[in-house]
Design an enzyme around this catalytic site. Structure first.
Site, short mmCIF file in Angstrom:
data_model
loop_
_atom_site.label_atom_id
_atom_site.label_comp_id
_atom_site.label_asym_id
_atom_site.label_seq_id
_atom_site.Cartn_x
_atom_site.Cartn_y
_atom_site.Cartn_z
N ALA A 175 27.50 16.87 49.03
CA ALA A 175 28.41 16.61 50.33
C ALA A 175 27.94 15.10 50.94
CB ALA A 175 28.16 17.69 51.50
N LYS A 176 27.68 14.33 49.86
CA LYS A 176 27.82 12.79 50.11
C LYS A 176 29.21 12.03 50.10
CE LYS A 176 22.95 12.79 49.49
NZ LYS A 176 21.85 12.59 48.42
N ALA A 177 29.82 12.99 49.14
CA ALA A 177 31.19 12.38 48.90
C ALA A 177 32.22 13.52 49.07
CB ALA A 177 31.51 11.63 47.56
#
Lengths: 304, 304, 304, 304
Positions: free
Chosen positions: A269-271
Site C-alpha cells: 500500500a505504498k502505491a
C-alpha cells in the site's frame, strides 16, 4: 524509429514511443507520465534523488525544476546536499584524472566514479558551514531536518543552489539520512561543543501533513536507497502514491529495495493498486535529462 | 576445480581458490580474508547489512556471528531490525505465493522479492513495540539510536533475535536510517503523543570512540546504501579501514556508492592505501553463507 | 540458515533451501532439479557453456561430468574448445598480473577479466592444431562441426581434455559459432591452401535426431549467447525442453536472449508449458561448482 | 546540464558533454566519436548488432545508416535478419499483451521481452523463404554466408529492408551464427532434400580482405555475443581496430566477452593500443537512437 538530424528531444522520444518496446518504450511512457504529473495541479510531485546526481551534473536541472514550480517536495541524501553547498561556497567538481586512488588520496582528491573533488573545496565547505551552524544554532537549537535545511537555504546566496532555491520557493527538502554525509559529519563535530539537535521524527509530522493534504501524490525516483523508500513509505497512511517513475541500474533479484520493481510497492500500500508506474533501466545522468527535456517540451506544446 | 561429492564447504572453496580467477577467485580470497579478520584480536570487525537480509534467511547467521564474538559492531537498516523484532514477537516470513501485488495488498500481505509478510504479524509488532516504547521512554526520553536499540534488546526475550543477542553480548547496533522503517514509523507515531527523542549525532560520538580505540578496523558489507557508507565514513578520521569485504549485485557505472568499488574509498581516506579489499559480485543470500561457512571452517582447522 | 563449520556443500545448500527465498532459494531449487535430471535415465541432459568457463576453472568439472555419464550433449563456444586444446597441448592460464592492456599486448599476453594467456601457448596451439587439421582433412574433407570435433578428440591424448573425453565417451559436442574463435581462425587459414569444409547445417540433422530420440530433454545453461539459443531452439520441433537451469549475470530488460527469463522460451515452444525452469543470478564460476557438488552429493545420498 | 524545452538532441547531448561525467559524459564522447568516424573517409565503419534490435525498433535506423553510406560492413545475428525478412514479407511486431507465456504459446505468439510475434507471420516467412531458397540454390549451391544474404537481398523488394538495402548499396552483411535462427532452421530443413552449402570460413576471406584494404577500421557494437567478437577478431591480423564504441547492459565481472571492457581487446591486439574506445552502459534502444541523432546533427552542423 526514424532519425532526422536536428530533431528535438521530444521528436526523438516520439519515435521511441512509436516503437514502444524495451527501454525506448519505457522511456517514452515515463516521459509522457512525467509531463502529465507536472501539468496536473492536483498532484503533489515528489522528487527522490539518490546517487551522485549533483556531482553528476543534474544540479541545474533539479534546481530549475524547483524554481519553475514543477516539483513540490525534494527528498535526497546528505551527500547531494553537501555537494550543492560545496558548489554554493565556490567549490567545484573535476574530471579527467588518471591517478590511482592511492595517488588521489595523497593529492587530496576524492573520487566518485569519474568525478573528482578537491580537499581545498571541502576545507572551504567546512569553514563556511561551521559559521552557518553557529548562526543557525543561535536562533534555534532544536529543529527537524527540513527546518535545518531551510535555515541553511536562507544563509546562502548562490541562486544556482538547490537548497537556496528550495527555500526561496518554499519547497521542503527531506534528507532522512543526512547524518551520514560530510554535512552530517560537520554537524556532529559542531555538536560536540555546541547545542543543536536535529529531530528526524519531526520531519515525518510535516511530510504526513503534506501527504494528507494532497489530492494525489506522485514521485520520481532517481536511484534507490533511503530517498526511494522514504518517498514511498510516507504515502502508506493514505494507501500509496498515485503514480511513480523510477530510473535505476539496480536489479531486483537479490531483493534490495533499490532494485525492486515499483509494482512491489502495491503490495505494501505504498502505491495504489490503480497507480501508474514506470521503471526505466539506465543511468540517471542520461535518462533523467532526456525525460525532463521531453516532458517540458510536451507541456509547452500542449500550452501552445 | 574438482568436485568430490560430500566435500565440505571449505574444500569446495579451496578448489575455487586453486582456480583463483573471476568470481570463484574473489570469493575464495574474501573467505580467507574473513577468516583472518575474525581470528585477529587486534581487529574490530564491523558488519554492515543492507537489503532484506533478515527476511532473506540470514537472521540466524548474523545472530550467531554476534553470539560467538566474531563481529564487534553491527550497522544495519531499520527494516532489518523491524523484521528481527517481527520474528521475536512471533511473526514469520512466508513464501510460495503466486498472487499479484494488487491481490497481495487485499490479502494484507507485503512482498519483498519472493518473500511475503502478513499484516497480522505487523499488527502484533505494532502493539508490542508500542508497549516497549512506553516502557523505554519512561526510563529515558532522550537517547541515541544505539541506546534505544539496546533498551529494546533488554525487553525482548527471543534468544534468536539479533537485537537481543547484541544487547546480551554488549555489541552496539547502529542504524542511522532507522526512522525510515516500520520501526521508525511506530516511533514517530508514538512521539506524536509522547516524549522520546532519538539523537542520530549521538551515535557518532560512540562510533568514533570505537574507531579511535581500535588498533585495526575492518568491515564486511552486504549490499550498499547507508550501512555501507556509514561503516566506511566512520573511519575517515583515522585514515580509513584496514580491510573490507563487499558483497553486492549493484554496479559501478552510474556512480552510486552502493555499487562503487571499494578501491574508491581509498581516495577518500575511508580505506587505508595499504588496506585489503575484496569485492564479490553476487547475491548475498548465497555468497555470505558460503563465506561464513568457509571462514569458520578455516578458523577451526587452524585451531586444531 | 544455520552455519556449522565443516558442513558439506549439500548441508549448506539445504540450509539455503530451508530459507527458500531470493538467490539462496533459487540455488537450492536448481541443485535439486539438477540432481533429479542427472539421475533420470529418461532425460537427455544438454550442457550449454558460454563465457570463459574453461579458462575460468570449470574445465575439470565439465570433463568429469562427461566422463561420469552425467551429461549427454555439450554445446559450447569455439573459445572454450580453443582453451581446452590450449591446455591439452601443454599451455596454461595465468593470473595475478597488474600490467595495463597495452603492456600485456607488448608482453604477448591476452586478458579475459583477471585471467591471462601467453602467446607462446597460442603458438604451440597453432602448430599442433595445424598438424591435426592436416591429418583430419586427409581422412575426410567435408564434415559437420561435431564430426570435426570428434576427429580432434581422437588425435589428442590429454585425459583431462573435454574434447578428448567427449570423444572417448561418445558424447557429441556442438559449437555452432566455432568459426568465431582462435580454432576457427586456424581452420580458416588452413582452408586457404587446403580443402576442409565444415557444414554447420549438418549438425542440426544429428541434433534433431537426438531430440526426437529422447523421452525427455533438459538443459543446463551457463551464460547465454549462441549455446543457450542453440540448446533451446533445437527442441522447438518437439515442443520444447522438459526442464532447464540457467546461471547468468545478464539482465532481461534490454531484450537480449542471454538475459531472457527461461519462461520466455515457453511462448516459443522451446520449453514445454509444464517444464521445470530455474534461473540463478550469479557468477557461473561460483554457482555451477556449488550446484554440481550439491547435486552429486544428493545423488550419492539417495543411492546409499 | 541545463534543459531548454525544444532543444535538439545534439543540444541536449552537448549539455551532457559539459557535465562530462558518468553515463552522460560517456554518451557524449561516444556520439562525438561516432560523428568523427562517420565523417572520416579513411575509416571503414563496422556495425555489430546483437540482441533484438530489429524487433526493438532499430530496423529503420540501421537501414538508413546503410542507405546513406554511413556504415560499410554490417555484422549481426540470424535472428535480426529473420525479423528483417519477417517484416519484408508483410509480418510485424506486436506489443501490449498481458498473457502468460503459456497462453502466448497457445495463441501462437512468441515473446521477446515486451515484443510479441505471430505464428502466421512466421508461416508466411517460411513459405516465402523456401521459395527464395529454391531460386537461390538453382543459381549456386555452394556459397559463403555473405553471398547467400546478398542473393536474398536481390530477391526481396521491400525498400525498408536491411538486407535489401545492403544489397542495393553493395554493403556486406556477415552473420557467423546464422544457422542458429529461424532463417537457419529453414535453411537446414531445405537442405534435407536440396543441395545448398554455406561456407562460414569463406566469409573470413572476404572480411580479411576488407580489413587489409582499409586505412582504418572502427566498429560500433550494440550488445555482445558473436557479432561483437567477430568484429573485433577480424581485425586481429592488422593489430586491431582503430576505434570502437560499445553499448551494453552486460557486466564484466564474470568474464563474458559481451560484458568485457573494450580495453581488454587491446591485450589481444583486437584494438590498437592507441585506439579510441568508448563504452556506454545502457539499453541500446535508447542509447543508439540518441547517438545516431546526435552524430548526424553534428555532421550536418560541420558541413554547414
Amino acid at each position: 524509429m526514424k532519425i532526422d538530424p536536428g530533431m528535438t528531444t521530444l521528436q526523438l522520444m516520439e519515435e521511441m514511443g512509436k516503437s514502444g518496446v524495451l527501454g525506448a518504450g519505457r522511456l517514452y511512457r515515463a516521459t509522457k507520465l512525467l509531463a502529465e504529473l507536472m501539468g496536473d495541479e492536483e498532484t503533489t510531485l515528489f522528487l527522490s534523488v539518490a546517487g551522485p546526481m549533483v556531482p553528476g551534473g543534474l544540479r541545474k536541472i533539479i534546481r530549475d525544476l524547483l524554481a519553475d514550480g514543477h516539483v513540490d517536495v525534494l527528498i535526497t541524501s546528505g551527500a547531494n546536499l553537501t555537494h550543492d553547498l560545496l558548489e554554493a561556497f565556490g567549490g567545484s567538481h573535476y574530471r579527467d584524472h588518471n591517478e590511482t586512488d592511492e595517488q588521489l588520496c595523497q593529492m587530496g582528491m576524492g573520487r566518485i566514479g569519474d568525478i573528482y573533488t578537491k580537499s581545498e573545496d571541502f576545507e572551504v565547505f567546512e569553514s563556511k558551514i561551521n559559521t552557518l551552524l553557529g548562526e543557525i544554532s543561535q536562533k534555534e537549537d532544536h529543529m527537524n531536518i527540513r527546518q535545518f535545511l531551510t535555515e541553511i537555504g536562507k544563509c546562502i546566496q548562490d541562486p544556482e543552489s538547490i537548497i537556496h532555491t528550495a527555500t526561496e520557493k518554499n519547497i521542503p527538502i527531506y534528507a532522512p539520512g543526512i547524518i551520514d554525509s560530510m554535512l552530517g559529519l560537520q554537524l556532529w563535530m559542531f555538536t560536540q561543543e555546541n547545542q543543536l539537535t536535529l529531530d528526524a521524527a519531526g520531519d515525518m509530522h510535516e511530510l504526513s501533513d503534506i501527504v494528507y493534504g494532497s489530492k494525489k501524490v506522485a514521485t520520481v525516483i532517481l536511484g534507490g536507497g533511503l530517498p526511494k523508500h522514504y518517498a514511498l513509505a510516507s504515502n502508506i497512511l493514505t494507501g500509496g502514491v498515485d503514480a511513480a517513475i523510477q530510473v535505476t541500474l539496480d536489479r531486483s533479484e537479490a531483493g534490495s529495495l533499490s532494485g525492486a520493481p515499483l509494482e512491489e510497492a502495491k503490495s505494501w500500500a505504498k502505491a495504489k493498486c490503480e497507480s501508474k508506474l514506470v521503471t526505466v533501466i539506465g543511468d540517471a545522468t542520461i535518462i533523467f535529462p532526456m525525460m525532463v527535456a521531453g516532458a517540458l517540451e510536451l507541456i509547452n506544446k500542449k500550452n501552445d
